[in-house]
Design a protein around this motif. Structure first.
Motif, PDB file in Angstrom:
ATOM      1  N   LEU A 188     -15.074   3.338   1.421  1.00  3.73           N
ATOM      2  CA  LEU A 188     -13.730   2.790   1.593  1.00  3.73           C
ATOM      3  C   LEU A 188     -12.649   3.681   0.995  1.00  3.73           C
ATOM      4  O   LEU A 188     -11.463   3.396   1.155  1.00  3.73           O
ATOM      5  N   THR A 189     -13.040   4.754   0.316  1.00  5.61           N
ATOM      6  CA  THR A 189     -12.067   5.629  -0.331  1.00  5.61           C
ATOM      7  C   THR A 189     -11.104   6.229   0.694  1.00  5.61           C
ATOM      8  O   THR A 189     -11.502   6.611   1.794  1.00  5.61           O
ATOM      9  N   ALA A 190      -9.838   6.301   0.308  1.00  6.41           N
ATOM     10  CA  ALA A 190      -8.815   6.851   1.196  1.00  6.41           C
ATOM     11  C   ALA A 190      -9.176   8.273   1.622  1.00  6.41           C
ATOM     12  O   ALA A 190      -9.704   9.059   0.831  1.00  6.41           O
ATOM     13  N   SER A 191      -8.903   8.588   2.868  1.00  2.73           N
ATOM     14  CA  SER A 191      -9.175   9.914   3.399  1.00  2.73           C
ATOM     15  C   SER A 191      -8.424  10.971   2.590  1.00  2.73           C
ATOM     16  O   SER A 191      -7.218  10.880   2.386  1.00  2.73           O
ATOM     17  N   GLY A 192      -9.163  11.977   2.102  1.00  3.39           N
ATOM     18  CA  GLY A 192      -8.539  13.022   1.310  1.00  3.39           C
ATOM     19  C   GLY A 192      -8.373  12.680  -0.153  1.00  3.39           C
ATOM     20  O   GLY A 192      -7.952  13.526  -0.948  1.00  3.39           O
ATOM     21  N   GLY A 193      -8.696  11.451  -0.534  1.00  2.93           N
ATOM     22  CA  GLY A 193      -8.562  11.045  -1.928  1.00  2.93           C
ATOM     23  C   GLY A 193      -9.744  11.494  -2.765  1.00  2.93           C
ATOM     24  O   GLY A 193     -10.787  11.878  -2.245  1.00  2.93           O
ATOM     25  N   ARG A 194      -9.565  11.426  -4.074  1.00  4.98           N
ATOM     26  CA  ARG A 194     -10.631  11.817  -4.996  1.00  4.98           C
ATOM     27  C   ARG A 194     -11.438  10.620  -5.465  1.00  4.98           C
ATOM     28  O   ARG A 194     -12.366  10.773  -6.259  1.00  4.98           O
ATOM     29  N   GLY A 195     -11.088   9.441  -4.984  1.00  6.07           N
ATOM     30  CA  GLY A 195     -11.879   8.257  -5.281  1.00  6.07           C
ATOM     31  C   GLY A 195     -11.652   7.697  -6.664  1.00  6.07           C
ATOM     32  O   GLY A 195     -10.616   7.904  -7.298  1.00  6.07           O
ATOM     33  N   VAL A 196     -12.665   6.966  -7.136  1.00  7.22           N
ATOM     34  CA  VAL A 196     -12.595   6.273  -8.418  1.00  7.22           C
ATOM     35  C   VAL A 196     -13.407   7.044  -9.449  1.00  7.22           C
ATOM     36  O   VAL A 196     -14.565   7.385  -9.222  1.00  7.22           O
ATOM     37  N   GLY A 243     -14.594  -3.446 -11.732  1.00  6.91           N
ATOM     38  CA  GLY A 243     -14.017  -2.368 -10.941  1.00  6.91           C
ATOM     39  C   GLY A 243     -13.414  -2.800  -9.623  1.00  6.91           C
ATOM     40  O   GLY A 243     -12.987  -1.959  -8.825  1.00  6.91           O
ATOM     41  N   PHE A 244     -13.328  -4.096  -9.370  1.00 13.33           N
ATOM     42  CA  PHE A 244     -12.870  -4.597  -8.077  1.00 13.33           C
ATOM     43  C   PHE A 244     -11.477  -4.067  -7.729  1.00 13.33           C
ATOM     44  O   PHE A 244     -11.256  -3.528  -6.640  1.00 13.33           O
ATOM     45  N   THR A 245     -10.533  -4.202  -8.648  1.00 15.66           N
ATOM     46  CA  THR A 245      -9.164  -3.790  -8.356  1.00 15.66           C
ATOM     47  C   THR A 245      -9.060  -2.278  -8.176  1.00 15.66           C
ATOM     48  O   THR A 245      -8.321  -1.795  -7.315  1.00 15.66           O
ATOM     49  N   SER A 246      -9.799  -1.534  -8.962  1.00 18.91           N
ATOM     50  CA  SER A 246      -9.800  -0.074  -8.811  1.00 18.91           C
ATOM     51  C   SER A 246     -10.317   0.345  -7.437  1.00 18.91           C
ATOM     52  O   SER A 246      -9.793   1.276  -6.817  1.00 18.91           O
ATOM     53  N   ILE A 247     -11.351  -0.333  -6.967  1.00 22.31           N
ATOM     54  CA  ILE A 247     -11.920  -0.021  -5.647  1.00 22.31           C
ATOM     55  C   ILE A 247     -10.884  -0.272  -4.551  1.00 22.31           C
ATOM     56  O   ILE A 247     -10.726   0.528  -3.628  1.00 22.31           O
ATOM     57  N   ILE A 248     -10.161  -1.387  -4.663  1.00 21.29           N
ATOM     58  CA  ILE A 248      -9.100  -1.675  -3.689  1.00 21.29           C
ATOM     59  C   ILE A 248      -8.006  -0.614  -3.777  1.00 21.29           C
ATOM     60  O   ILE A 248      -7.512  -0.112  -2.756  1.00 21.29           O
ATOM     61  N   ALA A 249      -7.607  -0.243  -4.993  1.00 23.90           N
ATOM     62  CA  ALA A 249      -6.556   0.758  -5.164  1.00 23.90           C
ATOM     63  C   ALA A 249      -6.970   2.097  -4.556  1.00 23.90           C
ATOM     64  O   ALA A 249      -6.141   2.819  -3.985  1.00 23.90           O
ATOM     65  N   ALA A 250      -8.252   2.426  -4.637  1.00 23.29           N
ATOM     66  CA  ALA A 250      -8.731   3.710  -4.123  1.00 23.29           C
ATOM     67  C   ALA A 250      -8.721   3.786  -2.603  1.00 23.29           C
ATOM     68  O   ALA A 250      -8.884   4.866  -2.045  1.00 23.29           O
ATOM     69  N   THR A 251      -8.497   2.666  -1.934  1.00 23.21           N
ATOM     70  CA  THR A 251      -8.400   2.711  -0.473  1.00 23.21           C
ATOM     71  C   THR A 251      -7.116   3.388  -0.016  1.00 23.21           C
ATOM     72  O   THR A 251      -6.991   3.762   1.156  1.00 23.21           O
ATOM     73  N   VAL A 252      -6.158   3.534  -0.942  1.00 23.57           N
ATOM     74  CA  VAL A 252      -4.903   4.204  -0.603  1.00 23.57           C
ATOM     75  C   VAL A 252      -4.502   5.283  -1.600  1.00 23.57           C
ATOM     76  O   VAL A 252      -3.827   6.235  -1.244  1.00 23.57           O
ATOM     77  N   ARG A 279       0.810  -1.222   0.000  1.00 20.46           N
ATOM     78  CA  ARG A 279       0.000   0.000   0.000  1.00 20.46           C
ATOM     79  C   ARG A 279       0.841   1.268   0.000  1.00 20.46           C
ATOM     80  O   ARG A 279       0.403   2.297  -0.504  1.00 20.46           O
ATOM     81  N   ASP A 280       2.070   1.215   0.512  1.00 13.50           N
ATOM     82  CA  ASP A 280       2.934   2.404   0.465  1.00 13.50           C
ATOM     83  C   ASP A 280       3.253   2.808  -0.982  1.00 13.50           C
ATOM     84  O   ASP A 280       3.432   3.987  -1.274  1.00 13.50           O
ATOM     85  N   LEU A 281       3.314   1.825  -1.866  1.00 14.45           N
ATOM     86  CA  LEU A 281       3.590   2.091  -3.276  1.00 14.45           C
ATOM     87  C   LEU A 281       2.461   2.888  -3.921  1.00 14.45           C
ATOM     88  O   LEU A 281       2.689   3.682  -4.845  1.00 14.45           O
ATOM     89  N   PHE A 282       1.233   2.693  -3.412  1.00 13.72           N
ATOM     90  CA  PHE A 282       0.057   3.318  -4.012  1.00 13.72           C
ATOM     91  C   PHE A 282      -0.402   4.562  -3.252  1.00 13.72           C
ATOM     92  O   PHE A 282      -1.272   5.283  -3.725  1.00 13.72           O
ATOM     93  N   GLN A 283       0.177   4.793  -2.086  1.00 15.20           N
ATOM     94  CA  GLN A 283      -0.268   5.896  -1.224  1.00 15.20           C
ATOM     95  C   GLN A 283      -0.188   7.233  -1.951  1.00 15.20           C
ATOM     96  O   GLN A 283       0.870   7.651  -2.413  1.00 15.20           O
ATOM     97  N   GLY A 284      -1.324   7.906  -2.083  1.00 16.22           N
ATOM     98  CA  GLY A 284      -1.366   9.239  -2.658  1.00 16.22           C
ATOM     99  C   GLY A 284      -1.115   9.314  -4.154  1.00 16.22           C
ATOM    100  O   GLY A 284      -0.989  10.410  -4.707  1.00 16.22           O
ATOM    101  N   ARG A 285      -1.079   8.170  -4.837  1.00 11.68           N
ATOM    102  CA  ARG A 285      -0.752   8.154  -6.260  1.00 11.68           C
ATOM    103  C   ARG A 285      -2.002   8.337  -7.131  1.00 11.68           C
ATOM    104  O   ARG A 285      -3.134   8.157  -6.683  1.00 11.68           O
ATOM    105  N   THR A 286      -1.753   8.656  -8.388  1.00  8.35           N
ATOM    106  CA  THR A 286      -2.796   8.611  -9.411  1.00  8.35           C
ATOM    107  C   THR A 286      -2.609   7.325 -10.198  1.00  8.35           C
ATOM    108  O   THR A 286      -1.510   7.056 -10.708  1.00  8.35           O
ATOM    109  N   VAL A 287      -3.671   6.525 -10.272  1.00 11.79           N
ATOM    110  CA  VAL A 287      -3.596   5.170 -10.823  1.00 11.79           C
ATOM    111  C   VAL A 287      -4.571   5.043 -11.988  1.00 11.79           C
ATOM    112  O   VAL A 287      -5.699   5.566 -11.933  1.00 11.79           O
ATOM    113  N   LEU A 288      -4.162   4.352 -13.016  1.00 12.26           N
ATOM    114  CA  LEU A 288      -5.025   4.053 -14.161  1.00 12.26           C
ATOM    115  C   LEU A 288      -5.154   2.545 -14.291  1.00 12.26           C
ATOM    116  O   LEU A 288      -4.148   1.843 -14.417  1.00 12.26           O
ATOM    117  N   GLU A 289      -6.397   2.037 -14.246  1.00 13.06           N
ATOM    118  CA  GLU A 289      -6.612   0.615 -14.510  1.00 13.06           C
ATOM    119  C   GLU A 289      -7.202   0.440 -15.897  1.00 13.06           C
ATOM    120  O   GLU A 289      -8.187   1.090 -16.263  1.00 13.06           O
TER     121      GLU A 289
END
Length: 339
Positions: free
Chosen positions: A188-196, A152-161, A136-146
């Motif tokens: 489940l979206t990470a606090s302060g994140g913009r979600g999916v 959408g399962f993996t995207s939802i998990i990614a959005a937790t961080v 999760r440290d690798l994904f913390q605060g990042r912008t991710v493209l699936e």
């Protein structure tokens, strides 16, 4: 629905076929007339994950400690999730066992034609989700493209961080399912994140759709954010057709040249063995073609970018229940400026 009726061209994910369920709850028919089911994927938290910040971005000390991966079943939705009263009533007896912050709720189909396999949940998506929860440290605060996100399962998990996750695929019905699943799990979206953000991305087209009249099209702000901030690309269980695999790698190559930052693509694949009449033997042609594409990409020298391919050791913990077979693999593609 007590039984699933199979046709000769029907494909059924092993996740739905073999994973223990109290029942598959049919909640509606999609726009294609296919039955849509609701399943609960319960996250396993260990003592280690409860003593740190956890992948959900908060303190998990109140979560129950479990010794085995939890099964898939059904659950009542949290307030404001968009679940219908009928779904709530049917699921009511099963909600008591889980905190909503332990649960991923996914609407999906079962036993689809090959062209609709993205509407099911596949082992590779759970495998990649496990890796995200572990790293999760690798994904913390990042912008991710699936790419090829399916349900959408993996995207939802990614959005937790992650800060922002662009969940992409093609087909209005599939993207609408993604959007429903994102809404079901928005808590489940990470606090302060913009979600999916669910968007259309067609591997067979060079440009993103920006027509505001088209559902799930891209705004100029989206495109600027995507190209300006994305550092991680994901794809899970998208290797089953050679033409689509070629399109995937062309899309990765095209995106890598448009992104402003160095990036890492993480691909989850299952090496499927099939008996073919052409070989009169058990082969894995789709996987072999995928590996050939990896080799070609790594050998590519265009003077602008350098691609490095590495396998990921499958030694990370399992947080979701599925059969983690040895045919499941993760591959990383590191994209850096050429020298």
């Amino acid at each position: 629905m007590d039984e699933v009726t199979f046709r000769s061209d029907t494909v059924l994910s092993d996740v739905h076929l073999y994973t223990p369920n109290q029942r598959h709850l049919m909640v509606r028919l999609n726009s294609m007339g296919q039955p849509v089911f609701l399943s609960q994927f319960k996250l396993l938290w260990t003592q280690d994950s409860q003593t740190d910040s956890g992948p959900m971005g908060g303190d998990h000390r109140d979560f129950p400690i479990e010794e085995t991966p939890a099964r898939i079943g059904s659950t009542r939705s949290p307030p404001g999730s968009g679940q219908t009263q009928e779904e709530e009533d049917v699921l009511g007896d099963e909600v008591q066992e889980s905190s909503t912050h332990n649960v991923i709720k996914i609407e999906h189909t079962m036993a689809t034609p090959l062209e609709d396999v993205g509407k099911q949940v596949w082992r590779g998506a759970l495998f990649l989700a496990d890796y995200i929860l572990f790293q999760r440290d690798l994904f913390q605060g990042r912008t991710v493209l699936e790419l090829g996100a399916g349900t959408g399962f993996t995207s939802i998990i990614a959005a937790t961080v992650a800060q922002t996750v662009y969940c992409t695929d093609v087909g209005a019905d599939l993207l609408a399912t993604c959007q429903r699943n994102v809404a079901l799990n928005s808590h489940l979206t990470a606090s302060g994140g913009r979600g999916v953000k669910v968007r259309e991305l067609d591997w067979l087209k060079d440009d993103l759709c920006t027509d505001p009249e088209v559902p799930f099209s891209w705004s100029e702000e989206d495109i600027s954010d995507l190209y300006g901030h994305t550092t991680i690309l994901l794809a899970a269980e998208v290797v089953y057709d050679d033409d689509l695999t070629d399109a995937l790698f062309k899309t990765l190559f095209r995106l890598a040249h448009k992104l402003k930052n160095a990036c890492t693509a993480i691909l989850s694949v299952e090496k499927r063995l099939n008996f073919t009449l052409s070989h009169l033997d058990v082969t894995c042609e789709a996987y072999d073609h995928f590996r050939a594409c990896l080799r070609q990409l790594e050998q590519l020298r265009d003077g602008q970018l350098h691609f490095t391919v590495e396998p990921v050791e499958a030694a990370f913990p399992q947080r979701l229940e599925y059969e983690r077979i040895r045919q499941l693999e993760l591959w990383k593609i590191f994209v850096e400026p050429g020298t």
